[in-house]
Design a protein around this motif. Structure first.
Motif, PDB file in Angstrom:
ATOM      1  N   ARG A 180      -2.045  -2.514   0.817  1.00  8.04           N
ATOM      2  CA  ARG A 180      -0.805  -2.349   1.885  1.00  8.04           C
ATOM      3  C   ARG A 180      -0.234  -1.310   1.403  1.00  8.04           C
ATOM      4  O   ARG A 180       0.103  -0.081   2.105  1.00  8.04           O
ATOM      5  N   TYR A 181      -0.704  -0.986  -0.077  1.00  7.35           N
ATOM      6  CA  TYR A 181      -0.270   1.195  -0.376  1.00  7.35           C
ATOM      7  C   TYR A 181      -0.780   1.589  -0.072  1.00  7.35           C
ATOM      8  O   TYR A 181      -0.563   2.260   1.105  1.00  7.35           O
ATOM      9  N   ASP A 182      -2.454   1.723   0.071  1.00  8.80           N
ATOM     10  CA  ASP A 182      -3.124   2.635   0.959  1.00  8.80           C
ATOM     11  C   ASP A 182      -2.748   3.268   2.373  1.00  8.80           C
ATOM     12  O   ASP A 182      -2.640   3.876   3.286  1.00  8.80           O
ATOM     13  N   LYS A 183      -2.480   1.715   2.987  1.00  7.87           N
ATOM     14  CA  LYS A 183      -1.701   1.803   4.434  1.00  7.87           C
ATOM     15  C   LYS A 183      -0.772   2.797   4.695  1.00  7.87           C
ATOM     16  O   LYS A 183      -0.230   3.082   5.713  1.00  7.87           O
ATOM     17  N   ALA A 184       0.132   2.629   3.412  1.00  7.40           N
ATOM     18  CA  ALA A 184       1.681   3.148   3.752  1.00  7.40           C
ATOM     19  C   ALA A 184       1.865   4.775   2.932  1.00  7.40           C
ATOM     20  O   ALA A 184       1.978   5.509   3.604  1.00  7.40           O
ATOM     21  N   GLN A 185       0.588   4.966   2.914  1.00  6.20           N
ATOM     22  CA  GLN A 185       0.094   6.546   2.298  1.00  6.20           C
ATOM     23  C   GLN A 185      -0.676   6.821   4.336  1.00  6.20           C
ATOM     24  O   GLN A 185      -0.059   8.629   3.651  1.00  6.20           O
ATOM     25  N   VAL A 186      -1.024   6.522   4.664  1.00  3.87           N
ATOM     26  CA  VAL A 186      -1.291   6.771   6.051  1.00  3.87           C
ATOM     27  C   VAL A 186      -0.081   6.713   6.882  1.00  3.87           C
ATOM     28  O   VAL A 186      -0.204   7.776   7.551  1.00  3.87           O
ATOM     29  N   ALA A 187       0.544   6.008   6.890  1.00  8.22           N
ATOM     30  CA  ALA A 187       1.757   6.074   7.651  1.00  8.22           C
ATOM     31  C   ALA A 187       2.803   7.170   6.954  1.00  8.22           C
ATOM     32  O   ALA A 187       3.225   7.811   8.311  1.00  8.22           O
ATOM     33  N   ALA A 188       2.710   7.452   5.916  1.00 10.38           N
ATOM     34  CA  ALA A 188       3.565   8.417   5.836  1.00 10.38           C
ATOM     35  C   ALA A 188       3.405   9.596   5.900  1.00 10.38           C
ATOM     36  O   ALA A 188       3.608  10.798   6.291  1.00 10.38           O
ATOM     37  N   ARG A 189       1.100  10.186   5.561  1.00  7.82           N
ATOM     38  CA  ARG A 189       0.806  11.593   5.947  1.00  7.82           C
ATOM     39  C   ARG A 189       1.095  11.660   8.438  1.00  7.82           C
ATOM     40  O   ARG A 189       1.224  12.263   9.032  1.00  7.82           O
ATOM     41  N   ASP A 190       1.264  10.181   8.769  1.00 12.63           N
ATOM     42  CA  ASP A 190       2.227  10.256  10.129  1.00 12.63           C
ATOM     43  C   ASP A 190       3.114   9.800  10.019  1.00 12.63           C
ATOM     44  O   ASP A 190       4.108  10.044  11.435  1.00 12.63           O
ATOM     45  N   LYS A 191       4.002  10.558   9.401  1.00 14.79           N
ATOM     46  CA  LYS A 191       5.634  10.441   8.770  1.00 14.79           C
ATOM     47  C   LYS A 191       6.228   8.979   9.428  1.00 14.79           C
ATOM     48  O   LYS A 191       7.067   9.437  10.399  1.00 14.79           O
ATOM     49  N   GLN A 192       5.628   8.233   9.633  1.00 14.40           N
ATOM     50  CA  GLN A 192       6.197   6.796  10.288  1.00 14.40           C
ATOM     51  C   GLN A 192       6.617   6.237   8.626  1.00 14.40           C
ATOM     52  O   GLN A 192       5.458   5.249   8.143  1.00 14.40           O
ATOM     53  N   TYR A 193       7.709   7.202   7.984  1.00 19.17           N
ATOM     54  CA  TYR A 193       8.436   6.975   7.525  1.00 19.17           C
ATOM     55  C   TYR A 193       8.842   5.668   6.747  1.00 19.17           C
ATOM     56  O   TYR A 193       8.624   4.667   5.388  1.00 19.17           O
ATOM     57  N   ASP A 194       9.551   4.681   8.173  1.00 15.70           N
ATOM     58  CA  ASP A 194      10.400   3.399   8.322  1.00 15.70           C
ATOM     59  C   ASP A 194       8.845   2.279   7.386  1.00 15.70           C
ATOM     60  O   ASP A 194       9.127   1.132   6.282  1.00 15.70           O
TER      61      ASP A 194
END
Length: 424
Positions: free
Chosen positions: A278-292
């Protein structure tokens, strides 16, 4: 004279002047770096590399001890048992392992979860021990110097980050750490002698065969993903599998694989696999600017493993991105409580304090981050904090240091230097 001819002459001269004996093979190899310089470089860069790559894995200290015990068994039977070997597990999801001069060796938790038994771990560590014992780094760096290429650099993160954009300002920041690029011959040599060390330490050398087969299959099936870093420095191939098979046939049979012991050692990592996923996926989402989405994922990770500091640091980054600086400060504070030995936790809490105009706290935390890793970011923001406090002399000094770092932060620091000079 043609450039190639000049290079050839320089290389020949250097080979004559700087040859040394490979302590593992007994063959002569280029070395413009003395053993003492090599040891000093490894000792200096080892903590820097660790800071840049997430710091040590702290959730299960027993795993650190286990990997160090396996590494020490192999180091004792190596061709340079007197080297000051150290072994650490890094808190990094990228499957990789590396060695610095002098036997400073690291393996990421992301690689450990791909291995099946202790013999495969011994294959990884034995391979890295050979790089250190054979002075491959010294030879590679010497060759690079002769050819004018300089040292191979494991660089800091290249993405420039603004004052309020803290996402990705973390484990990859800092000065440059030196890791030599090894040639095909060095890799095959490390495989071969690493297997000899495995057998001498009582391990089944077939572990090295299984390891290479696993990597070949992963690369064939396009399952590499985060394995890019590992494959770049240790490219898998059927030729390596075949060579390992031939070497294994010449070595004593009956060594241990110790699958049960290994699985017991990585049990905590396996229990936490879902949290790190989940942490790794959160980092990917953050890089894609999907902050929520990233915030939701990292909070799920926290619930599954509340002791992992990196989960709270990422939460702080995401909250800071939303300009929720008080909440970001609290998240960084939790990260610091769980891991006070990582520079980025201090750096980011300091930046959050600066945004809250708590300049004395910001100065304290940013200064503390420099104890663990010198970064142009810490110096730049210390310059800003000192400037806001009216200490222009100290601000100027920090901006000067930051400017040497180059890039966007260096340009920003240079602009502040010129602005302060204009005030004078």
């Amino acid at each position: 004279m043609f450039p190639r001819a000049i290079t050839a002459i320089l290389l020949a001269a250097s080979l004559l002047a700087g040859c040394a004996v490979n302590p593992v093979t007994g063959e002569r190899q280029l070395s413009l770096i003395s053993p003492g310089q090599e040891l000093a470089l490894g000792a200096q860069q080892y903590p820097i590399n660790q800071q840049q790559q997430g710091g040590q894995y702290l959730i299960d200290p027993a795993l650190q001890d286990y990997v160090a015990r396996v590494g020490s068994k192999l180091a004792k039977v190596s061709d340079q048992p007197q080297l000051p070997y150290e072994f650490v597990v890094l808190n990094n999801s990228v499957p990789n392992a590396w060695a610095l001069p002098g036997g400073k060796i690291a393996v990421n938790r992301g690689l450990l979860v791909l291995l099946d038994d202790e013999a495969e771990l011994a294959a990884v560590l034995g391979h890295e021990i050979v790089h250190a014992a054979a002075r491959h780094s010294a030879a590679a760096m010497s060759q690079q110097q002769v050819l004018g290429a300089g040292l191979a650099v494991l660089g800091a993160a290249t993405r420039e980050t603004g004052y309020g954009d803290l996402v990705n300002l973390g484990g990859q920041l800092g000065g440059s750490a030196y890791i030599a690029r090894y040639g095909r011959g060095n890799e095959l040599e490390s495989d071969r002698y690493g297997m000899q060390y495995m057998a001498a330490a009582g391990y089944d050398p077939q572990g090295a065969v299984r390891l290479q087969r696993k990597f070949v299959e992963l690369s064939k099936n396009r399952q590499a993903g985060g394995l890019d870093a590992l494959f770049a420095s240790h490219p898998p191939s059927q030729a390596r599998v075949d060579a390992n098979l031939r070497h294994a046939q010449k070595l004593p049979r009956g060594g241990t694989s110790n699958r049960i012991g290994y699985q017991r050692a990585i049990a905590q990592l396996k229990r936490d696999a879902d949290a790190y996923d989940r942490y790794d996926k959160a980092q990917v989402a953050a890089r894609d600017k999907q902050y929520d989405r990233a915030l939701s994922l990292v909070r799920e990770a926290q619930k599954r493993q509340p002791r992992e500091a990196s989960f709270y640091q990422l939460e702080g980054d995401l909250l800071a991105q939303k300009k929720r600086y008080r909440a970001a400060y609290n998240a960084y504070d939790q990260a610091l409580q769980k891991n006070p030995g990582l520079f980025s936790n201090w750096l980011k809490r300091g930046l959050a304090s600066a945004q809250l105009k708590n300049y004395s706290e910001a100065e304290r935390d940013l200064t503390r981050s420099l104890r663990y890793l010198e970064t142009p970011y810490a110096h730049y923001y210390l310059g800003e904090v000192n400037e806001k406090q009216g200490d222009l002399k100290t601000a100027y000094s920090h901006y000067q240091t930051a400017a040497k770092g180059g890039g966007q932060i260096g340009s920003a620091a240079q602009a502040r230097i010129e602005a302060l000079a204009g005030k004078g």
